[in-house]
Design an enzyme around this catalytic site. Structure first.
Site, PDB file in Angstrom:
ATOM      1  N   ASP A  69      -1.819  10.737  -2.678  1.00  0.00           N
ATOM      2  CA  ASP A  69      -2.007   9.719  -3.616  1.00  0.00           C
ATOM      3  C   ASP A  69      -2.409  10.183  -5.160  1.00  0.00           C
ATOM      4  O   ASP A  69      -2.143   9.399  -5.907  1.00  0.00           O
ATOM      5  CB  ASP A  69      -3.527   9.075  -2.982  1.00  0.00           C
ATOM      6  CG  ASP A  69      -3.128   8.221  -2.035  1.00  0.00           C
ATOM      7  OD1 ASP A  69      -2.685   8.426  -0.934  1.00  0.00           O
ATOM      8  OD2 ASP A  69      -2.737   6.957  -2.282  1.00  0.00           O
TER       9      ASP A  69
ATOM     10  N   ARG B  42      -6.930  -0.348  -7.488  1.00  0.00           N
ATOM     11  CA  ARG B  42      -7.484   0.713  -6.265  1.00  0.00           C
ATOM     12  C   ARG B  42      -7.401   1.965  -7.072  1.00  0.00           C
ATOM     13  O   ARG B  42      -6.678   2.413  -8.051  1.00  0.00           O
ATOM     14  CB  ARG B  42      -6.528   0.965  -5.016  1.00  0.00           C
ATOM     15  CG  ARG B  42      -6.396  -0.326  -4.204  1.00  0.00           C
ATOM     16  CD  ARG B  42      -5.465  -0.066  -2.808  1.00  0.00           C
ATOM     17  NE  ARG B  42      -6.024   1.033  -2.163  1.00  0.00           N
ATOM     18  CZ  ARG B  42      -5.563   1.511  -0.783  1.00  0.00           C
ATOM     19  NH1 ARG B  42      -4.225   1.386  -0.791  1.00  0.00           N
ATOM     20  NH2 ARG B  42      -6.348   2.188   0.016  1.00  0.00           N
TER      21      ARG B  42
ATOM     22  N   GLN C 239      -2.376   3.029   9.779  1.00  0.00           N
ATOM     23  CA  GLN C 239      -0.947   2.862   9.155  1.00  0.00           C
ATOM     24  C   GLN C 239       0.146   3.642  10.003  1.00  0.00           C
ATOM     25  O   GLN C 239       1.314   3.315  10.021  1.00  0.00           O
ATOM     26  CB  GLN C 239      -0.978   3.718   7.611  1.00  0.00           C
ATOM     27  CG  GLN C 239      -1.822   3.012   6.892  1.00  0.00           C
ATOM     28  CD  GLN C 239      -3.146   3.122   6.537  1.00  0.00           C
ATOM     29  OE1 GLN C 239      -3.739   3.344   7.640  1.00  0.00           O
ATOM     30  NE2 GLN C 239      -3.983   3.288   5.405  1.00  0.00           N
TER      31      GLN C 239
ATOM     32  N   ARG D 259       0.606  -1.303  -0.022  1.00  0.00           N
ATOM     33  CA  ARG D 259      -0.139   0.062  -0.024  1.00  0.00           C
ATOM     34  C   ARG D 259       0.963   1.319  -0.108  1.00  0.00           C
ATOM     35  O   ARG D 259       2.022   1.110   0.302  1.00  0.00           O
ATOM     36  CB  ARG D 259      -0.904   0.054   1.082  1.00  0.00           C
ATOM     37  CG  ARG D 259      -0.207  -0.551   2.592  1.00  0.00           C
ATOM     38  CD  ARG D 259      -0.615   0.301   3.636  1.00  0.00           C
ATOM     39  NE  ARG D 259      -0.486   1.900   3.528  1.00  0.00           N
ATOM     40  CZ  ARG D 259       0.779   2.471   3.635  1.00  0.00           C
ATOM     41  NH1 ARG D 259       1.868   1.941   4.065  1.00  0.00           N
ATOM     42  NH2 ARG D 259       0.830   3.586   3.687  1.00  0.00           N
ATOM     43  N   GLY D 260       0.215   2.418  -0.053  1.00  0.00           N
ATOM     44  CA  GLY D 260       1.096   3.648  -0.358  1.00  0.00           C
ATOM     45  C   GLY D 260       1.152   3.890  -1.901  1.00  0.00           C
ATOM     46  O   GLY D 260       1.379   2.952  -2.607  1.00  0.00           O
ATOM     47  N   ALA D 261       0.845   5.101  -2.267  1.00  0.00           N
ATOM     48  CA  ALA D 261       0.923   5.113  -3.813  1.00  0.00           C
ATOM     49  C   ALA D 261       1.934   4.814  -4.643  1.00  0.00           C
ATOM     50  O   ALA D 261       1.911   4.023  -5.501  1.00  0.00           O
ATOM     51  CB  ALA D 261       0.580   6.865  -4.014  1.00  0.00           C
TER      52      ALA D 261
ATOM     53  N   ASN E 141      -5.305  12.536  -0.337  1.00  0.00           N
ATOM     54  CA  ASN E 141      -4.347  11.557   0.403  1.00  0.00           C
ATOM     55  C   ASN E 141      -5.174  10.977   1.566  1.00  0.00           C
ATOM     56  O   ASN E 141      -6.565  11.238   1.507  1.00  0.00           O
ATOM     57  CB  ASN E 141      -3.306  12.627   1.076  1.00  0.00           C
ATOM     58  CG  ASN E 141      -2.388  11.803   1.892  1.00  0.00           C
ATOM     59  OD1 ASN E 141      -1.667  10.919   1.322  1.00  0.00           O
ATOM     60  ND2 ASN E 141      -2.028  12.078   2.934  1.00  0.00           N
ATOM     61  N   LYS E 142      -4.610  10.297   2.365  1.00  0.00           N
ATOM     62  CA  LYS E 142      -5.280   9.651   3.427  1.00  0.00           C
ATOM     63  C   LYS E 142      -6.330  10.253   4.383  1.00  0.00           C
ATOM     64  O   LYS E 142      -6.157  11.640   4.448  1.00  0.00           O
ATOM     65  CB  LYS E 142      -4.403   8.929   4.348  1.00  0.00           C
ATOM     66  CG  LYS E 142      -4.937   8.131   5.473  1.00  0.00           C
ATOM     67  CD  LYS E 142      -5.765   7.009   5.195  1.00  0.00           C
ATOM     68  CE  LYS E 142      -5.256   6.022   4.111  1.00  0.00           C
ATOM     69  NZ  LYS E 142      -6.088   5.232   3.398  1.00  0.00           N
TER      70      LYS E 142
HETATM   71  O1  MRU Z   1      -4.714   3.561   1.992  1.00  0.00           O
HETATM   72  P1  MRU Z   1      -3.222   3.580   1.776  1.00  0.00           P
HETATM   73  O2  MRU Z   1      -2.473   3.163   3.053  1.00  0.00           O
HETATM   74  O3  MRU Z   1      -2.543   3.180   0.621  1.00  0.00           O
HETATM   75  O4  MRU Z   1      -2.909   5.158   1.886  1.00  0.00           O
HETATM   76  C1  MRU Z   1      -1.684   5.902   1.793  1.00  0.00           C
HETATM   77  C2  MRU Z   1      -1.591   7.182   1.726  1.00  0.00           C
HETATM   78  O5  MRU Z   1      -2.609   7.990   1.717  1.00  0.00           O
HETATM   79  C3  MRU Z   1      -0.134   7.909   1.563  1.00  0.00           C
HETATM   80  O6  MRU Z   1      -0.037   9.196   2.382  1.00  0.00           O
HETATM   81  C4  MRU Z   1       0.164   8.219   0.136  1.00  0.00           C
HETATM   82  O7  MRU Z   1      -0.057   6.964  -0.406  1.00  0.00           O
HETATM   83  C5  MRU Z   1       1.447   8.452  -0.011  1.00  0.00           C
HETATM   84  S1  MRU Z   1       2.670   7.457   0.495  1.00  0.00           S
HETATM   85  C6  MRU Z   1       4.212   7.872   0.205  1.00  0.00           C
END
Ligand code: MRU
Length: 361
Positions: free
Chosen positions: A243, A97, A202, A54-56, A253-254
């Protein structure tokens, strides 16, 4: 599932080994360092959807390797048939996603390489080489983001971050967490506050684990403590990841990032986004055009497999939100720090070419 030896000093959660993709399973951290083996596109899609990776940036790199797995599995003799099948797999991977643009970006780069090849075998080899290159590029970009962002961080005092944007969310080093790490490495003795990041935790599970591993002391807060912390004068800067960044600078973002940005503005605290240019989507004009993923209710109603919510309650579980560009003090990228207004800078051609793909055995 397979187990790799404890990871070397530099945490790299995405590994290609013996024709397979290995992912450090983020659903198991911090309790267990367990690696999952991905052998095909279906496995890669499951890993992305289940948030094992996970994470963009990380899901972008995983998508690039998923394209390599797809290309190696397609058994047709001609290029038109190969490209047709690969394109169908690319669409499936990109849809795993919806919010992070990195998935679409990665599969589009792979398709671009495939279209220049003369045989399916050549395409499969070059798509894998591209995935290796993208993985290396991501770590290099993150180090540059760290260097660029460290200068903006306070010499002392506290930095607040949200979700997990560290090595785990990337191919290595991290974006917003990379900025904090670079500031720390440059001698800035900052205090780090990380939010728990409900509902998937997270921050509590992954960011706290990564910071402990790096020897950077951190303080965990529940998401709803951020306002009190900022109002107390306890925060000198907020830095988060992204993201997807729209052409006007609006940033997905999150979930909870938007609240932090409003609170930062209300308390006169700079609010920074740290992200690679692969997260910018010039095809969307503003945050209103970015799709927001909604995940299952059970993520909110249960904790560690235990039901915590009263039976019968409805749930709304969007996992990202939009922070308008007007609330963002600066966007820290690998090519430099962008200040508002963002659109012209985001649309400007990048000053140096991206590295060429390399062949890795
Ligand atoms: O749902 P997730 O855990 O994939 O969400 C991640 C985030 O929102 C991060 O802040 C974003 O992807 C940047 S990660 C370098």
């Amino acid at each position: 599932m397979s187990h790799l030896p404890t990871i070397a000093e530099e945490l790299q959660p995405i590994v290609w080994q013996d024709g397979h993709l290995l992912l450090l399973d983020q659903t198991q951290l911090p309790a267990r360092e367990e690696w999952v083996t991905v052998r095909d596109v279906a496995g890669a899609i499951e890993a992305v959807r289940a948030m094992r990776v996970r994470g963009a940036p990380a899901i972008g790199i995983a998508a690039a390797y998923a394209m390599a797995l797809a290309a190696h599995s397609i058994e047709v003799p001609t290029m038109p048939a190969f490209l047709g099948e690969l394109d169908a797999q690319a669409e499936r991977i990109a849809a795993a996603r919806p919010t992070a643009v990195n998935l679409a970006w990665a599969v589009e780069r792979s398709m671009g390489v495939a279209r220049t090849c003369s045989t399916p075998a050549e395409a499969a080899e070059r798509i894998l080489a591209l995935a290796h290159t993208m993985r290396e590029e991501d770590v290099e970009s993150n180090r540059a983001i760290g260097r660029n962002g460290a200068a903006l961080m306070p010499d002392s005092g506290a930095i607040l971050t949200h979700c997990n944007t560290g090595a785990l969310a990337t191919a290595g080093y991290g974006t917003a967490l990379g900025v904090i790490r670079a500031a720390w490495d440059s001698g800035k003795r900052v205090q780090v506050f990380c939010t728990e990041t409900r509902p998937w935790l997270q921050g509590a599970r992954l960011t706290a684990w990564e910071l402990a591993r790096l020897g950077i002391h951190a303080t965990l807060i529940v998401d709803s403590a951020a306002g009190a912390l900022m109002a107390s004068g306890g925060v000198a800067a907020v830095v988060t990841g992204a993201d997807r960044i729209a052409a006007n600078g609006d940033t997905a973002n999150k979930i909870g990032t938007y609240s932090l940005a409003e609170l930062a503005a209300a308390n006169g605290i700079p609010f920074y986004i740290a992200a690679p240019l692969s997260t910018v989507d010039l095809d969307v004009k503003s945050g209103a055009d970015i799709p927001v993923e909604e995940r299952p209710a059970v993520e909110v109603t249960s904790l560690a497999g235990q039901r915590i919510a009263a039976e019968g309650v409805d749930v709304w579980n969007p996992v990202f939100d939009m922070t308008p560009a007007r609330l963002i003090t600066a966007i820290i990228t690998e090519r430099g720090v962008l200040r508002p207004p963002y659109e012209a800078q985001l649309r400007a051609p990048h000053p140096s070419p991206l590295p060429q793909e390399k062949t890795v055995a």
